[in-house]
Scaffold this active site. Structure first.
Site, PDB file in Angstrom:
ATOM      1  CB  CYS A 118      -0.850   0.086   1.074  1.00 40.26           C
ATOM      2  SG  CYS A 118      -1.728  -1.602   1.323  1.00 40.26           S
ATOM      3  CG  HIS A 258      -3.344   3.040   2.317  1.00 43.39           C
ATOM      4  ND1 HIS A 258      -3.637   2.598   1.108  1.00 43.39           N
ATOM      5  CD2 HIS A 258      -3.480   1.930   2.985  1.00 43.39           C
ATOM      6  CE1 HIS A 258      -4.167   1.386   0.924  1.00 43.39           C
ATOM      7  NE2 HIS A 258      -3.956   0.914   2.369  1.00 43.39           N
ATOM      8  CG  ASN A 288      -6.696  -1.359   1.694  1.00 49.87           C
ATOM      9  OD1 ASN A 288      -5.878  -0.949   0.603  1.00 49.87           O
ATOM     10  ND2 ASN A 288      -5.961  -1.823   2.831  1.00 49.87           N
TER      11      ASN A 288
HETATM   12  N1  ACO Z   1     -18.363  -8.653   9.966  1.00 50.18           N
HETATM   13  C1  ACO Z   1     -18.677  -8.982  11.028  1.00 50.18           C
HETATM   14  N2  ACO Z   1     -17.802  -9.386  12.116  1.00 50.18           N
HETATM   15  C2  ACO Z   1     -16.716  -9.253  11.888  1.00 50.18           C
HETATM   16  C3  ACO Z   1     -16.203  -8.857  10.458  1.00 50.18           C
HETATM   17  C4  ACO Z   1     -17.180  -8.587   9.644  1.00 50.18           C
HETATM   18  N3  ACO Z   1     -16.552  -8.452   8.373  1.00 50.18           N
HETATM   19  N4  ACO Z   1     -14.629  -8.964  10.597  1.00 50.18           N
HETATM   20  C5  ACO Z   1     -14.421  -9.500  11.874  1.00 50.18           C
HETATM   21  N5  ACO Z   1     -15.506  -9.564  12.600  1.00 50.18           N
HETATM   22  C6  ACO Z   1     -15.648  -9.794  14.012  1.00 50.18           C
HETATM   23  C7  ACO Z   1     -14.640 -10.665  14.475  1.00 50.18           C
HETATM   24  O1  ACO Z   1     -14.627 -11.867  14.280  1.00 50.18           O
HETATM   25  C8  ACO Z   1     -14.468 -10.207  16.016  1.00 50.18           C
HETATM   26  O2  ACO Z   1     -15.548 -10.992  16.708  1.00 50.18           O
HETATM   27  P1  ACO Z   1     -15.264 -11.661  17.989  1.00 50.18           P
HETATM   28  O3  ACO Z   1     -14.917 -10.404  19.118  1.00 50.18           O
HETATM   29  O4  ACO Z   1     -16.292 -12.526  18.380  1.00 50.18           O
HETATM   30  O5  ACO Z   1     -13.721 -12.598  17.718  1.00 50.18           O
HETATM   31  C9  ACO Z   1     -15.062  -8.942  15.943  1.00 50.18           C
HETATM   32  O6  ACO Z   1     -15.596  -8.510  14.757  1.00 50.18           O
HETATM   33  C10 ACO Z   1     -14.102  -7.692  16.198  1.00 50.18           C
HETATM   34  O7  ACO Z   1     -13.126  -7.766  15.283  1.00 50.18           O
HETATM   35  P2  ACO Z   1     -11.862  -7.008  15.465  1.00 50.18           P
HETATM   36  O8  ACO Z   1     -10.735  -7.540  14.631  1.00 50.18           O
HETATM   37  O9  ACO Z   1     -11.331  -6.659  16.819  1.00 50.18           O
HETATM   38  O10 ACO Z   1     -12.168  -5.802  14.623  1.00 50.18           O
HETATM   39  P3  ACO Z   1     -11.480  -4.451  14.521  1.00 50.18           P
HETATM   40  O11 ACO Z   1     -12.126  -3.417  15.261  1.00 50.18           O
HETATM   41  O12 ACO Z   1      -9.956  -4.388  14.974  1.00 50.18           O
HETATM   42  O13 ACO Z   1     -11.488  -4.177  13.105  1.00 50.18           O
HETATM   43  C11 ACO Z   1     -10.343  -4.279  10.915  1.00 50.18           C
HETATM   44  C12 ACO Z   1     -11.079  -5.043  11.967  1.00 50.18           C
HETATM   45  C13 ACO Z   1     -11.256  -3.574  10.272  1.00 50.18           C
HETATM   46  C14 ACO Z   1      -9.740  -5.341  10.140  1.00 50.18           C
HETATM   47  C15 ACO Z   1      -9.345  -3.416  11.725  1.00 50.18           C
HETATM   48  O14 ACO Z   1      -8.363  -4.221  12.367  1.00 50.18           O
HETATM   49  C16 ACO Z   1      -8.299  -2.798  10.572  1.00 50.18           C
HETATM   50  O15 ACO Z   1      -8.729  -2.039   9.677  1.00 50.18           O
HETATM   51  N6  ACO Z   1      -6.920  -3.022  10.597  1.00 50.18           N
HETATM   52  C17 ACO Z   1      -5.923  -2.401   9.630  1.00 50.18           C
HETATM   53  C18 ACO Z   1      -6.207  -2.908   8.134  1.00 50.18           C
HETATM   54  C19 ACO Z   1      -5.095  -2.199   7.276  1.00 50.18           C
HETATM   55  O16 ACO Z   1      -5.007  -1.164   7.722  1.00 50.18           O
HETATM   56  N7  ACO Z   1      -4.690  -3.028   6.604  1.00 50.18           N
HETATM   57  C20 ACO Z   1      -3.643  -2.107   5.860  1.00 50.18           C
HETATM   58  C21 ACO Z   1      -2.954  -2.380   4.759  1.00 50.18           C
HETATM   59  S1  ACO Z   1      -3.627  -3.723   3.596  1.00 50.18           S
HETATM   60  C22 ACO Z   1      -2.385  -3.977   2.427  1.00 50.18           C
HETATM   61  O17 ACO Z   1      -1.182  -3.686   2.772  1.00 50.18           O
HETATM   62  C23 ACO Z   1      -2.737  -4.983   1.431  1.00 50.18           C
END
Ligand code: ACO
Length: 333
Positions: A118, A258, A288
């Site tokens: 990214c 990004h 993304n």
């Molecule tokens: N729908 C519903 N529930 C979901 C989903 C979904 N799509 N995805 C995860 N959950 C659930 C999980 O299973 C978890 O359930 P649990 O508590 O029962 O285990 C709950 O939601 C909370 O999950 P978290 O992982 O804590 O959610 P978080 O608030 O951290 O959000 C996310 C997840 C959106 C992925 C976030 O962590 C994020 O944006 N991370 C960074 C991503 C990023 O910046 N990537 C960068 C570059 S990508 C590249 O280089 C290609």
């Protein structure tokens, strides 16, 4: 040489393209156990564009590149270099840039791909800047292009809702009026594919029946850990670029970050003490798109007439590697 007449690389044209097919969060609800409300609240994403099965990265890169050349008012045979930032190339080799060079008719241009996930477009921007500042090249086309949909694990709700396809492009040329790239900051912390990446399909875990069945060749991410990294890395790299340029965050007219998660952008806005409306944000419509996110946001802002000559604009990305990159430029158009 005064600061004003130093040769710098400035953007003289931008373009972007996203595939026609739109997948909304409601479409995602039919595929995995998720909800529009969860996706919007946790990420800010409402929909993403997904390429057709027979469309490869060079196809969408071509559309974005053609638009950028038109916007710059130059023809492809004037280009000295084509750099494609992508983690989803058409083939392991030849490079997507070589395919584009031929298709665009950039007969005098060198061509190569650059992979910094990214952060790729900003990394590639700094490559263009070096060639232009040292006078070796006059016109460089930089493209960020991805078809991430081909690497999505459509059974993994943790990742499949986050990504989309598209391409953004910029043409760089020499400027001696104070506009162009003023500073940059690049970095890497090689924590590897355990945290974020596509572990399979390369030479470490070549595709075989077992790796394909276990979806090793699909996007894997420890979202929480990447989130923790990103909220620090984005403002930190921006601050370093600002310092090198000798300007402060308050001086910026636009920050093009990004587009991984609206909460990461909001956190950067707080840490930099800059209002959110100074950030170019389009994550709700595209998700993304890795290396394409920043140039699409930049090209959209440019097409909307938001960027004015003399504006101070910062680009800032982070991604797999882990990598980060930012630059500060004085807008030339
Ligand atoms: N729908 C519903 N529930 C979901 C989903 C979904 N799509 N995805 C995860 N959950 C659930 C999980 O299973 C978890 O359930 P649990 O508590 O029962 O285990 C709950 O939601 C909370 O999950 P978290 O992982 O804590 O959610 P978080 O608030 O951290 O959000 C996310 C997840 C959106 C992925 C976030 O962590 C994020 O944006 N991370 C960074 C991503 C990023 O910046 N990537 C960068 C570059 S990508 C590249 O280089 C290609």
């Amino acid at each position: 040489m005064t600061t004003e007449n130093k040769r710098r690389a400035a953007i003289i044209g931008t373009g972007f393209y996203v595939p026609e097919r739109v997948m909304t969060n409601h479409d995602m609800e039919k595929i995995v156990d998720t909800s529009d409300q969860w996706i919007v609240e946790r990420t800010g994403i409402k929909e993403r564009h997904i390429a057709a099965d027979d469309v490869a990265t060079s196809d969408i890169a071509y559309e974005a590149a053609s638009r950028a050349l038109k916007d710059a008012g130059i023809t492809a045979d004037e280009l000295d270099l084509v750099v494609v930032a992508t983690l989803t190339p058409d083939h392991p080799t030849p490079s997507t840039a070589s395919l584009l060079q031929k298709r665009l008719g950039a007969t005098h241009a060198a061509a190569f791909d650059l992979q910094a996930a990214c952060s790729g477009f900003v990394y590639a921007t700094t490559v263009a800047a070096q060639f232009i500042e040292n006078g070796f090249y006059k016109k460089v086309l930089v493209i960020g292009a991805e078809t991430l949909s081909k690497y999505i694990n459509w059974e993994d709700r943790n990742t499949c809702v986050l990504f989309g396809d598209g391409a953004g492009a910029a043409v760089f040329a020499a400027a001696e009026d104070g506009s162009g790239i003023l500073s940059f900051d690049l970095g890497s912390d090689g924590r590897g594919p355990e945290l974020l990446g596509i572990p399979g399909g390369g030479t470490r875990y070549p595709d075989n029946e077992d790796t394909i069945a276990r979806k090793v060749n699909r996007i894997h991410m420890d979202g929480k850990e990447v989130f923790r990294f990103a909220v620090k890395a984005l403002p930190a790299t921006l601050k370093r670029s600002l310092e090198k340029a000798g300007v402060s965050a308050e001086d910026l007219n636009w920050i093009v970050p990004h587009q991984a998660n609206i909460r990461i952008i909001e956190a950067a806005s707080k840490r930099l003490a800059q209002p959110l409306d100074r950030f170019v944000i389009n994550i709700e419509r595209y998700g993304n798109i890795s290396a394409a996110s920043i140039p699409i946001a930049l090209a959209e802002a440019n097409a909307a007439g938001k960027l004015k000559k003399g504006d101070l604009v910062a680009l800032a990305g982070f991604g797999a590697g882990l990598t980060w990159a930012s630059c500060v430029m004085r807008w030339a158009k």
